[in-house]
Write a protein that holds these residues in place. Structure first.
Motif, mmCIF file in Angstrom:
data_model
loop_
_atom_site.group_PDB
_atom_site.id
_atom_site.type_symbol
_atom_site.label_atom_id
_atom_site.label_comp_id
_atom_site.label_asym_id
_atom_site.label_seq_id
_atom_site.Cartn_x
_atom_site.Cartn_y
_atom_site.Cartn_z
ATOM 1 N N GLY A 206 0.827 -1.227 0.000
ATOM 2 C CA GLY A 206 0.000 0.000 0.000
ATOM 3 C C GLY A 206 0.849 1.259 0.000
ATOM 4 O O GLY A 206 0.385 2.328 -0.399
ATOM 5 N N THR A 207 2.090 1.153 0.449
ATOM 6 C CA THR A 207 2.965 2.335 0.506
ATOM 7 C C THR A 207 3.838 2.445 -0.754
ATOM 8 O O THR A 207 4.666 3.341 -0.855
ATOM 9 C CB THR A 207 3.916 2.249 1.720
ATOM 10 O OG1 THR A 207 4.760 1.090 1.534
ATOM 11 C CG2 THR A 207 3.159 2.122 3.029
ATOM 12 N N ALA A 208 3.666 1.483 -1.695
ATOM 13 C CA ALA A 208 4.532 1.473 -2.882
ATOM 14 C C ALA A 208 4.216 2.661 -3.799
ATOM 15 O O ALA A 208 3.061 3.067 -3.926
ATOM 16 C CB ALA A 208 4.348 0.167 -3.647
ATOM 17 N N PRO A 209 5.239 3.215 -4.442
ATOM 18 C CA PRO A 209 5.024 4.357 -5.338
ATOM 19 C C PRO A 209 4.250 3.936 -6.595
ATOM 20 O O PRO A 209 4.166 2.746 -6.893
ATOM 21 C CB PRO A 209 6.440 4.799 -5.696
ATOM 22 C CG PRO A 209 7.286 3.598 -5.493
ATOM 23 C CD PRO A 209 6.646 2.800 -4.398
ATOM 24 N N PRO A 210 3.683 4.900 -7.326
ATOM 25 C CA PRO A 210 2.873 4.559 -8.505
ATOM 26 C C PRO A 210 3.666 3.960 -9.669
ATOM 27 O O PRO A 210 3.076 3.332 -10.537
ATOM 28 C CB PRO A 210 2.233 5.893 -8.912
ATOM 29 C CG PRO A 210 2.838 6.942 -8.064
ATOM 30 C CD PRO A 210 3.661 6.328 -6.994
ATOM 31 N N SER A 211 4.976 4.127 -9.686
ATOM 32 C CA SER A 211 5.764 3.539 -10.786
ATOM 33 C C SER A 211 6.946 2.749 -10.190
ATOM 34 O O SER A 211 7.367 3.016 -9.058
ATOM 35 C CB SER A 211 6.244 4.627 -11.751
ATOM 36 O OG SER A 211 7.083 5.514 -11.060
ATOM 37 N N PRO A 212 7.474 1.791 -10.944
ATOM 38 C CA PRO A 212 8.429 0.852 -10.336
ATOM 39 C C PRO A 212 9.837 1.389 -10.113
ATOM 40 O O PRO A 212 10.538 0.907 -9.234
ATOM 41 C CB PRO A 212 8.453 -0.305 -11.341
ATOM 42 C CG PRO A 212 8.025 0.280 -12.635
ATOM 43 C CD PRO A 212 7.085 1.387 -12.308
ATOM 44 N N LEU A 213 10.258 2.379 -10.905
ATOM 45 C CA LEU A 213 11.669 2.795 -10.829
ATOM 46 C C LEU A 213 12.072 3.310 -9.438
ATOM 47 O O LEU A 213 13.118 2.892 -8.915
ATOM 48 C CB LEU A 213 11.976 3.812 -11.935
ATOM 49 C CG LEU A 213 13.434 4.222 -12.075
ATOM 50 C CD1 LEU A 213 14.342 3.016 -12.314
ATOM 51 C CD2 LEU A 213 13.594 5.234 -13.213
ATOM 52 N N PRO A 214 11.247 4.186 -8.812
ATOM 53 C CA PRO A 214 11.650 4.644 -7.469
ATOM 54 C C PRO A 214 11.731 3.503 -6.457
ATOM 55 O O PRO A 214 12.615 3.503 -5.593
ATOM 56 C CB PRO A 214 10.544 5.633 -7.070
ATOM 57 C CG PRO A 214 9.880 6.027 -8.343
ATOM 58 C CD PRO A 214 10.022 4.868 -9.287
ATOM 59 N N THR B 290 0.575 0.104 -18.803
ATOM 60 C CA THR B 290 -0.654 0.169 -19.599
ATOM 61 C C THR B 290 -0.620 1.474 -20.399
ATOM 62 O O THR B 290 0.270 2.309 -20.187
ATOM 63 C CB THR B 290 -1.919 0.188 -18.712
ATOM 64 O OG1 THR B 290 -1.997 1.481 -18.092
ATOM 65 C CG2 THR B 290 -1.869 -0.891 -17.628
ATOM 66 N N GLU B 291 -1.609 1.629 -21.260
ATOM 67 C CA GLU B 291 -1.598 2.876 -22.060
ATOM 68 C C GLU B 291 -1.851 4.102 -21.182
ATOM 69 O O GLU B 291 -1.593 5.232 -21.583
ATOM 70 C CB GLU B 291 -2.619 2.798 -23.210
ATOM 71 C CG GLU B 291 -4.007 2.475 -22.758
ATOM 72 C CD GLU B 291 -4.977 2.347 -23.923
ATOM 73 O OE1 GLU B 291 -4.976 3.245 -24.785
ATOM 74 O OE2 GLU B 291 -5.734 1.355 -23.941
ATOM 75 N N PHE B 292 -2.350 3.872 -19.956
ATOM 76 C CA PHE B 292 -2.628 5.008 -19.059
ATOM 77 C C PHE B 292 -1.551 5.201 -18.001
ATOM 78 O O PHE B 292 -1.689 6.000 -17.097
ATOM 79 C CB PHE B 292 -3.975 4.807 -18.357
ATOM 80 C CG PHE B 292 -5.082 4.439 -19.297
ATOM 81 C CD1 PHE B 292 -5.571 5.375 -20.205
ATOM 82 C CD2 PHE B 292 -5.618 3.155 -19.290
ATOM 83 C CE1 PHE B 292 -6.584 5.027 -21.083
ATOM 84 C CE2 PHE B 292 -6.627 2.810 -20.172
ATOM 85 C CZ PHE B 292 -7.112 3.741 -21.083
ATOM 86 N N GLY B 293 -0.517 4.402 -18.050
ATOM 87 C CA GLY B 293 0.524 4.481 -17.010
ATOM 88 C C GLY B 293 0.706 3.113 -16.393
ATOM 89 O O GLY B 293 0.413 2.094 -17.015
ATOM 90 N N TRP B 294 1.152 3.086 -15.151
ATOM 91 C CA TRP B 294 1.447 1.805 -14.503
ATOM 92 C C TRP B 294 0.255 1.314 -13.693
ATOM 93 O O TRP B 294 -0.338 2.070 -12.934
ATOM 94 C CB TRP B 294 2.650 1.934 -13.578
ATOM 95 C CG TRP B 294 3.936 2.115 -14.316
ATOM 96 C CD1 TRP B 294 4.580 3.294 -14.574
ATOM 97 C CD2 TRP B 294 4.737 1.085 -14.908
ATOM 98 N NE1 TRP B 294 5.728 3.059 -15.287
ATOM 99 C CE2 TRP B 294 5.849 1.710 -15.498
ATOM 100 C CE3 TRP B 294 4.625 -0.302 -14.996
ATOM 101 C CZ2 TRP B 294 6.841 0.996 -16.174
ATOM 102 C CZ3 TRP B 294 5.605 -1.020 -15.662
ATOM 103 C CH2 TRP B 294 6.697 -0.367 -16.239
ATOM 104 N N ALA B 295 -0.081 0.033 -13.879
ATOM 105 C CA ALA B 295 -1.087 -0.612 -13.037
ATOM 106 C C ALA B 295 -0.332 -1.495 -12.049
ATOM 107 O O ALA B 295 0.756 -1.988 -12.347
ATOM 108 C CB ALA B 295 -2.025 -1.451 -13.892
ATOM 109 N N ARG B 296 -0.912 -1.678 -10.868
ATOM 110 C CA ARG B 296 -0.261 -2.507 -9.847
ATOM 111 C C ARG B 296 -1.187 -3.607 -9.398
ATOM 112 O O ARG B 296 -2.387 -3.379 -9.260
ATOM 113 C CB ARG B 296 0.074 -1.646 -8.624
ATOM 114 C CG ARG B 296 1.390 -0.960 -8.706
ATOM 115 C CD ARG B 296 1.560 0.005 -7.548
ATOM 116 N NE ARG B 296 0.651 1.143 -7.679
ATOM 117 C CZ ARG B 296 0.441 2.045 -6.733
ATOM 118 N NH1 ARG B 296 1.049 1.932 -5.567
ATOM 119 N NH2 ARG B 296 -0.371 3.050 -6.929
ATOM 120 N N GLN B 297 -0.649 -4.790 -9.181
ATOM 121 C CA GLN B 297 -1.472 -5.855 -8.612
ATOM 122 C C GLN B 297 -0.623 -6.785 -7.762
ATOM 123 O O GLN B 297 0.582 -6.906 -7.973
ATOM 124 C CB GLN B 297 -2.169 -6.642 -9.718
ATOM 125 C CG GLN B 297 -1.208 -7.356 -10.636
ATOM 126 C CD GLN B 297 -1.926 -7.956 -11.838
ATOM 127 O OE1 GLN B 297 -2.925 -7.408 -12.310
ATOM 128 N NE2 GLN B 297 -1.420 -9.065 -12.316
#
Ligand SMILES: Cc1cc2nc3c(=O)[nH]c(=O)nc-3n(C[C@H](O)[C@H](O)[C@H](O)COP(=O)(O)O)c2cc1C
Length: 228
Positions: free
Chosen positions: A35-43, A217-224
């Motif tokens: 839940g605390t993970a950033p919206p994109s994977p690089l950081p 995704t075409e809208f940015g990063w999805a997380r699951q």
């Protein structure tokens, strides 16, 4: 070649039974709240990489690089991480090596990092592109003399006729590398893997490992989350 303390025919099953993954004392399994993970994977990758360095993980910048050849047959080997940024996850090698030929036929790859001191694994998959030649050469020339000598030795993955042939080529390559730290190495290539998925795995003492996958995704990063 056998070491004094190593019997000629070690009992592999017995040895395997003595080994544990993440022994307390050698491994620190930190709680990971996705839940605390950033919206994109690089950081998150950068933070986990820095954690691995701080925790004393030996060689955290080595990774498995998996490719498939033109027939679809897989292969895997260890390479060094040269960077991870907007261009993707970068590594370098000879274009004429096995991996180079596989990447030319199927420019798609997977990477795996394993940082046992923290019980963490990161997996990255995506298409691979080659950097402009000048960028690849500059990247090489910013590295050690040994890295340049190794690249100059060349003929990677070709059949070696004798150890002497390697010694001769390597001696010549070391001379060249020492004399000219900017010696060009034809075919030496910097590759960028642009991630389509990045998975973060945090080991858990009760085996309720956390797996968080980022998917482009075409809208940015999805997380699951994934079942372990
Ligand atoms: C710790 C370590 C780091 C390595 N780094 C690289 C690297 O950055 N680039 C490279 O071409 N080979 C590197 N190698 C050698 C590769 O694992 C492999 O033997 C070589 O690239 C030939 O692979 P190929 O026949 O699949 O092309 C490294 C090996 C080890 C053990």
């Amino acid at each position: 070649m056998a070491h004094e303390e190593t019997p000629a025919h070690p009992d592999l099953p017995a040895l395997l039974r003595t080994l544990r993954v993440w022994p307390p004392g050698a491994t620190e399994l930190r709680p990971f709240d996705p839940g605390t993970a950033p919206p994109s994977p690089l950081p998150l990758f950068t933070a986990w990489f820095a954690d691995a360095v701080r925790a004393g993980q030996p060689e955290p910048h080595t990774m498995s690089l998996a490719t498939a050849d033109e027939d679809g047959n897989p292969d895997v080997r260890i390479v060094m991480l040269h960077g991870a940024d907007a261009a993707g996850w970068s590594f370098a090698s000879h274009a004429t090596s096995r991996k180079g030929r596989a990447l030319a036929a199927r420019p798609y790859a997977a990477l795996a990092f394993y940082w046992p001191v923290l019980g963490r694994q990161v997996r990255v998959r995506g298409p691979v592109t080659t950097a402009p030649a000048e960028e690849g050469q500059a990247d090489l020339h910013a590295r050690s003399t040994g890295a340049l000598a190794a690249a100059l030795t060349g003929r990677q993955s070709e059949e070696l006729a004798s150890p002497e042939a390697l010694r001769e080529a390597s001696d010549q390559a070391w001379r060249q590398a020492r004399e000219n730290p900017a010696e060009p190495v034809p075919g030496w290539t910097l590759y960028h893997l642009r991630p389509e998925t990045v998975e973060f795995f945090q080991g858990d003492p009760e085996r309720r490992h956390v797996r968080l996958e980022y998917r482009r995704t075409e809208f940015g990063w999805a997380r699951q989350l994934l079942w372990p």
